[in-house]
Structure formats: structure tokens, C-alpha cells
Design an enzyme around this catalytic site. Structure first.
Site, PDB file in Angstrom:
ATOM      1  N   GLY A  72     -18.749  81.080  54.782  1.00 29.94           N
ATOM      2  CA  GLY A  72     -17.950  80.426  55.809  1.00 29.94           C
ATOM      3  C   GLY A  72     -18.728  80.151  57.087  1.00 29.94           C
ATOM      4  O   GLY A  72     -18.619  79.073  57.675  1.00 29.94           O
ATOM      5  N   THR A  73     -19.525  81.111  57.515  1.00 32.10           N
ATOM      6  CA  THR A  73     -20.268  80.945  58.767  1.00 32.10           C
ATOM      7  C   THR A  73     -21.242  79.769  58.663  1.00 32.10           C
ATOM      8  O   THR A  73     -21.324  78.931  59.571  1.00 32.10           O
ATOM      9  CB  THR A  73     -21.031  82.248  59.096  1.00 32.10           C
ATOM     10  OG1 THR A  73     -20.097  83.317  59.133  1.00 32.10           O
ATOM     11  CG2 THR A  73     -21.762  82.148  60.411  1.00 32.10           C
ATOM     12  N   ASN A 152      -7.398  84.256  61.356  1.00 28.99           N
ATOM     13  CA  ASN A 152      -7.719  85.438  60.556  1.00 28.99           C
ATOM     14  C   ASN A 152      -7.025  86.701  61.048  1.00 28.99           C
ATOM     15  O   ASN A 152      -6.809  87.625  60.283  1.00 28.99           O
ATOM     16  CB  ASN A 152      -9.233  85.657  60.492  1.00 28.99           C
ATOM     17  CG  ASN A 152      -9.904  85.533  61.835  1.00 28.99           C
ATOM     18  OD1 ASN A 152      -9.766  84.527  62.519  1.00 28.99           O
ATOM     19  ND2 ASN A 152     -10.625  86.563  62.229  1.00 28.99           N
ATOM     20  N   HIS A 202     -15.796  85.075  49.413  1.00 27.41           N
ATOM     21  CA  HIS A 202     -15.350  86.477  49.394  1.00 27.41           C
ATOM     22  C   HIS A 202     -13.963  86.695  49.970  1.00 27.41           C
ATOM     23  O   HIS A 202     -13.441  87.798  49.926  1.00 27.41           O
ATOM     24  CB  HIS A 202     -16.390  87.399  50.043  1.00 27.41           C
ATOM     25  CG  HIS A 202     -16.491  87.332  51.528  1.00 27.41           C
ATOM     26  ND1 HIS A 202     -15.905  88.270  52.330  1.00 27.41           N
ATOM     27  CD2 HIS A 202     -17.119  86.464  52.353  1.00 27.41           C
ATOM     28  CE1 HIS A 202     -16.185  87.971  53.613  1.00 27.41           C
ATOM     29  NE2 HIS A 202     -16.919  86.890  53.636  1.00 27.41           N
ATOM     30  N   THR A 238     -32.370  76.591  46.107  1.00 29.74           N
ATOM     31  CA  THR A 238     -31.911  76.688  44.719  1.00 29.74           C
ATOM     32  C   THR A 238     -30.462  77.149  44.673  1.00 29.74           C
ATOM     33  O   THR A 238     -30.094  78.102  45.368  1.00 29.74           O
ATOM     34  CB  THR A 238     -32.818  77.676  43.955  1.00 29.74           C
ATOM     35  OG1 THR A 238     -34.148  77.176  44.018  1.00 29.74           O
ATOM     36  CG2 THR A 238     -32.392  77.820  42.498  1.00 29.74           C
ATOM     37  N   CYS A 326     -15.204  96.724  68.793  1.00 35.12           N
ATOM     38  CA  CYS A 326     -15.910  97.653  69.663  1.00 35.12           C
ATOM     39  C   CYS A 326     -17.219  97.008  70.094  1.00 35.12           C
ATOM     40  O   CYS A 326     -18.120  96.838  69.288  1.00 35.12           O
ATOM     41  CB  CYS A 326     -16.182  98.933  68.898  1.00 35.12           C
ATOM     42  SG  CYS A 326     -16.780 100.238  69.935  1.00 35.12           S
TER      43      CYS A 326
HETATM   44  N1  PLP Z   1     -14.006  81.951  59.558  1.00 36.53           N
HETATM   45  C1  PLP Z   1     -12.960  82.782  59.438  1.00 36.53           C
HETATM   46  C2  PLP Z   1     -11.608  82.323  59.907  1.00 36.53           C
HETATM   47  C3  PLP Z   1     -13.135  84.045  58.887  1.00 36.53           C
HETATM   48  O1  PLP Z   1     -12.096  84.874  58.781  1.00 36.53           O
HETATM   49  C4  PLP Z   1     -14.438  84.424  58.453  1.00 36.53           C
HETATM   50  C5  PLP Z   1     -14.679  85.781  57.912  1.00 36.53           C
HETATM   51  O2  PLP Z   1     -14.272  86.782  58.465  1.00 36.53           O
HETATM   52  C6  PLP Z   1     -15.493  83.514  58.588  1.00 36.53           C
HETATM   53  C7  PLP Z   1     -15.234  82.288  59.143  1.00 36.53           C
HETATM   54  C8  PLP Z   1     -16.884  83.853  58.149  1.00 36.53           C
HETATM   55  O3  PLP Z   1     -17.032  83.706  56.761  1.00 36.53           O
HETATM   56  P1  PLP Z   1     -18.292  84.360  56.010  1.00 36.53           P
HETATM   57  O4  PLP Z   1     -18.104  85.817  56.066  1.00 36.53           O
HETATM   58  O5  PLP Z   1     -18.197  83.822  54.604  1.00 36.53           O
HETATM   59  O6  PLP Z   1     -19.513  83.879  56.688  1.00 36.53           O
END
Ligand code: PLP
Length: 400
Positions: A72-73, A152, A202, A238, A326
Site C-alpha cells: 500500500g505504501t 483505517n 496483507h 522481477t 507512541c
Molecule cells: N494505507 C492505509 C489506509 C493503511 O491502513 C495502510 C496499512 O496500515 C497502508 C496504507 C500501508 O500499507 P502497506 O502496509 O501495505 O504498505
């Protein structure tokens, strides 16, 4: 002791079917998907299958609109950085104050190091986006609007389809971080104006380290990672064939279970939430109770510390997470709850319970059994709790 995992917004267990599907790609089918021999072409076929499974879950029009990434990041970073390069002189970003750090930390860096102007749109006490402010922030200078599909921490869902159309009216691209929404909210991207969407394996019972960025056909993408020609030159390196295979299976399973998520999982979440509020005074739900992910409950227990609650919950075999992070020894409440103007006395004691299809009614029973005792014990020790404030919530947002 019974172990209860209610931290599925942090990460999920990989589905056994996804594990089984990926294993051969470490052994017999170890080839490189780009190789010109049988070892490679078999793997190439499996990668295409994974792409199509994800396409189906998202309702994307074309399989090549899916670009596999490391998570995601990376997807969030790719989308935003690409827009700043492809959108000509436009150099502003519109985002929300409650995004994940995958967006917020990047934006902060862009402001500091590249002089990019970022508009952080606020939310109300329920966590709903200030759409009027969003509309106002969009301008001919906006390169991209990036607004998450679902939060989240609270599960609050934003009206991304409408927000995408507003972005287009201003000539901007629209990206959504849908890491928490994919697999929980039905999607049909081909019927929306969304240009780019991030997801992460994940969070939906696939492994860590695999994700994807949906890029609508016709939207130009500048790769974040340059190198070989994988992913049509949009993400070098890859292919993570085992991860892609597992993500494909997880996508198919998510699609099969999406109704279950919206009925059985939602019912468990609601029973937990209502049970906690009934049993424990001075507590309330943070988030938009009318428009939330079915699996997420964020419950604030006033006058105590989330970390202490989590420690005692952990002792009772329950895994959840707190709204506060924290940082450098000082406990700052979550930026999401602060943006919602939840008072510190409550934001500190916010606990996020996040379900998955693997949870059971017994899990809910166990949490309802032990939480009142944990909260009572901590309140007895709390310098902020004198019994007088019992029953009078300092915040208590009213939910119509
Ligand atoms: N964006 C949101 C809303 C998330 O909840 C998360 C993970 O906590 C991420 C992005 C980051 O995803 P990743 O852990 O796959 O990099």
C-alpha cells in the site's frame, strides 16, 4: 487461554488457500515470469491470472490497469509522485487530514523539500470529510486529489466516487488509498471517475510485501521504481510471483465473502460495540456510525490510557490496537481523532477493534466478558477519574 485477534486493520492472517496456491511458486514453478522458456511462461500465466482476479474484485475494465507493487505504501507514493510529474505546471495536492502516514508523510516531505502546496481537508466530529472545503481547495493548480476510501482507525467511508468527479471538474487526477476498503466495500471502478487506487495484500488475507496500484487506462504513470520493463514499464523489478498468486486467490475469496463481511462480520462488530457501550459508562464510538466499514469499531473509553488498556487486554488474550501512537516517549493521541476534535481525555483511551471473516461470536463474548473489569480497574487508578464524572461524557457526540 483463548486468543482473540481483533486487529485485522493492522494485518490479516494469510488465507490457507492463498498459502497453498503460492507454495509451488517457491519450488517447482520458480521461474522468472519474463523468461522466454517454459519455466517462465508458466509463471507469466499465473501472474496474468492474479491480475485478472484482482481486476474482477475491483471491477476494473482492463487487466493491464492493475500494476503490482510492494504494498500500500509504495502504491500511494507512486500515484502521488507520478501525478506531480505528469500534470504539467500543476503542483498542488488536495488530501485529507486523516490519511494514513503513507500519504501524509510523503506530503509533508513534498512540502518541505519540493515546495509543493498541500491542502489538508478536515473532518467533522464523526470523521466525515468537509466536502465544501475540498471543493474550494481544488483549482487549476491541483495536480492530484488523494482521499482515502475508508479510514483505517475509525472505518469511516468517504464519498470517493463523488470526490473523483469534483477533482476532474478541476482538471485534477483523483487517487484513493483503498487499502482498508478493498474486499470490504463492493467496487466497480469502471463506472467511476477514480484514476488511481492503492491496495495492499496483507489487509485482505494475502501476504505482506505485495500490493497493487490500479491505474485507469489512459492515465499516464511515471514509475517510482525504474529498471526493467516489468509491469509494462510502470514498476520495475522481477515480479513477486508467489505474492501475486496469493493476492489473486485472496481477491477471489474476498469477492466470495463480501456479503458475509456485510452481514455476519457487521453483526459481530455491532454486537461488540453495543455490548461495550451498555456495560461501560463514559464510552462512545468514534467514527461515522452510519457509513463505516463493516469490520471496524473504534470505542473511546474516557479518562484512561489506551496503552494500559491494550496491555491488560493482551494479558486476557485479546489483540486490538489503540488510536494513539507512541512517538519519542510522549504519547500523542491519533491524528485522526484529533482531526475529529475528540477531547484528549477520550482520544487517549480509544481502542480499535477490527474484525475479519475469521472471527466468531465466541470472540465477541470473550471481549464483552473481560472489558468491563479492565476498564474499571484502570479507572480506579486514573488521576482523571474521580467517580464524579461517571456518566457525564466529556464528548458524547450525538448520533442521529
Ligand atoms: N494505507 C492505509 C489506509 C493503511 O491502513 C495502510 C496499512 O496500515 C497502508 C496504507 C500501508 O500499507 P502497506 O502496509 O501495505 O504498505
Amino acid at each position: 487461554m483463548k486468543a482473540v485477534y481483533l486487529d485485522n486493520n493492522a494485518t490479516t492472517r494469510v488465507d490457507p488457500a492463498a498459502v497453498a496456491a503460492m507454495l509451488p511458486f517457491f519450488t517447482e514453478q520458480f521461474g522468472n515470469a519474463s523468461s522466454m522458456h517454459a519455466f517462465g511462461s508458466e509463471v507469466g500465466g499465473a501472474v496474468l491470472k492474479g491480475r485478472r482476479q484482482l481486476q474482477a474484485l475491483l471491477g476494473a475494465q482492463f487487466d493491464h490497469e492493475i500494476v503490482f507493487t510492494g504494498g500500500g505504501t509504495e502504491s500511494d507514493n507512486t500515484a502521488i509522485l507520478s501525478a506531480l510529474e505528469t500534470q504539467g505546471a500543476r503542483n498542488e495536492i488536495v488530501t485529507s487530514a486523516v490519511e494514513h502516514p503513507a500519504v501524509l508523510a510523503l506530503c509533508a516531505w513534498l512540502e518541505k523539500s519540493r515546495g509543493v502546496k498541500v491542502h489538508y481537508i478536515g473532518v467533522d466530529a464523526r470523521g466525515r470529510l468537509d466536502v465544501a472545503a475540498y471543493r474550494k481547495a481544488l483549482s487549476p493548480r491541483t495536480a492530484i486529489a488523494s482521499i482515502m476510501w475508508a479510514n483505517n482507525e475509525t472505518g469511516t467511508i468517504f464519498p470517493v466516487e463523488m470526490l473523483a468527479e469534483l477533482a476532474h471538474e478541476a482538471g485534477a487526477l483523483f487517487h484513493t488509498d483503498a487499502v482498508q476498503a478493498v474486499g470490504k466495500v463492493p467496487m466497480n471502478l469502471k463506472e467511476t471517475a477514480i484514476d488511481m487506487l492503492s491496495l495492499s495484500g496483507h489487509k485482505l488475507h494475502a501476504p505482506k510485501g505485495i500490493g497493487a496500484l490500479y491505474v485507469r487506462r489512459g492515465v499516464r504513470l511515471r514509475p517510482l521504481i525504474r529498471g526493467g520493463h516489468q509491469e509494462r514499464g510502470r514498476r520495475a523489478g522481477t515480479e513477486n510471483a508467489p505474492g501475486i498468486v496469493a493476492l489473486g486467490v485472496a481477491a477471489e475469496l474476498a469477492q466470495q465473502h463480501i456479503n458475509d463481511e456485510n452481514t455476519r462480520v457487521r453483526a459481530m462488530r455491532d454486537r461488540l460495540e453495543q455490548g461495550l457501550l451498555q456495560r461501560i459508562g463514559n464510552s462512545f464510538v468514534a467514527g461515522d456510525v452510519d457509513n463505516r466499514l463493516p469490520n471496524t469499531a473504534n470505542v473511546a473509553f474516557e479518562y484512561i490510557e489506551g496503552e494500559a488498556i491494550l496491555l491488560l487486554m493482551n494479558k486476557a488474550g485479546i489483540a486490538a490496537s489503540s488510536g494513539s501512537a507512541c512517538t519519542s516517549g510522549s504519547l500523542e493521541p491519533s491524528h485522526v481523532l484529533r482531526a475529529m476534535k475528540v477531547p484528549y481525555t477520550a482520544a487517549h483511551g480509544a481502542i480499535r477493534f477490527s474484525f475479519s471473516r475469521e472471527n466468531t461470536d465466541e470472540d465477541v463474548d470473550h471481549v464483552l466478558d473481560v472489558m468491563p473489569g479492565i476498564i474499571a480497574r484502570l479507572r480506579e487508578m486514573s488521576p482523571f477519574w474521580d467517580g464524579k464524572n461517571a456518566g457525564q461524557s466529556g464528548f458524547a457526540p450525538t448520533y442521529a
